[in-house]
Design a protein around this motif. Structure first.
Motif, short mmCIF file in Angstrom:
data_model
loop_
_atom_site.label_atom_id
_atom_site.label_comp_id
_atom_site.label_asym_id
_atom_site.label_seq_id
_atom_site.Cartn_x
_atom_site.Cartn_y
_atom_site.Cartn_z
N MET A 124 11.93 -13.03 32.97
CA MET A 124 11.35 -11.71 32.71
C MET A 124 11.21 -10.92 34.01
O MET A 124 11.52 -9.75 34.04
CB MET A 124 9.98 -11.91 32.04
N GLU A 125 10.73 -11.61 35.05
CA GLU A 125 10.56 -10.96 36.35
C GLU A 125 11.90 -10.49 36.90
O GLU A 125 12.01 -9.39 37.44
CB GLU A 125 9.91 -11.95 37.33
N ASP A 126 12.93 -11.29 36.73
CA ASP A 126 14.27 -10.96 37.21
C ASP A 126 14.81 -9.74 36.46
O ASP A 126 15.45 -8.87 37.06
CB ASP A 126 15.19 -12.17 37.00
N ASN A 127 14.53 -9.68 35.17
CA ASN A 127 14.96 -8.54 34.35
C ASN A 127 14.30 -7.25 34.81
O ASN A 127 14.97 -6.21 34.93
CB ASN A 127 14.63 -8.83 32.88
N ASN A 128 13.00 -7.29 35.06
CA ASN A 128 12.27 -6.11 35.53
C ASN A 128 12.79 -5.66 36.89
O ASN A 128 12.89 -4.46 37.16
CB ASN A 128 10.77 -6.41 35.62
N GLN A 129 13.13 -6.61 37.73
CA GLN A 129 13.65 -6.28 39.04
C GLN A 129 15.00 -5.57 38.93
O GLN A 129 15.27 -4.61 39.65
CB GLN A 129 13.79 -7.56 39.87
N LYS A 130 15.86 -6.04 38.02
CA LYS A 130 17.16 -5.41 37.81
C LYS A 130 16.99 -3.99 37.28
O LYS A 130 17.70 -3.07 37.70
CB LYS A 130 18.01 -6.24 36.86
#
Length: 68
Positions: free
Chosen positions: A1-7
């Motif tokens: 989820m964190e990686d998705n928000n960062q992208k």
């Protein structure tokens, strides 16, 4: 989820940078267009002054009678 928000955040930042560059390019083009229009207007005004002999735009011609 964190990686998705960062992208998503990275994509938004890139989009904002691209939009800023586009706006800057448009501003530069508008400034150049206005500069060219000002130059054209100035040139036309000078040509009209020469034609109408305003502001002593043409040198005065002097003729003398007599043979010296």
């Amino acid at each position: 989820m964190e990686d998705n928000n960062q992208k998503i955040e990275e994509a938004r930042r890139k989009l904002a940078e691209e939009q800023l560059k586009l706006v800057e390019d448009q501003r530069k083009m508008l400034e150049e267009k206005q500069r060219l229009e000002d130059e054209h207007r100035h040139k036309t005004k000078k040509e009209q002054e020469v034609i109408l002999n305003k502001k002593n735009a043409r040198p005065k011609l002097s003729f003398s009678i007599g043979g010296r």
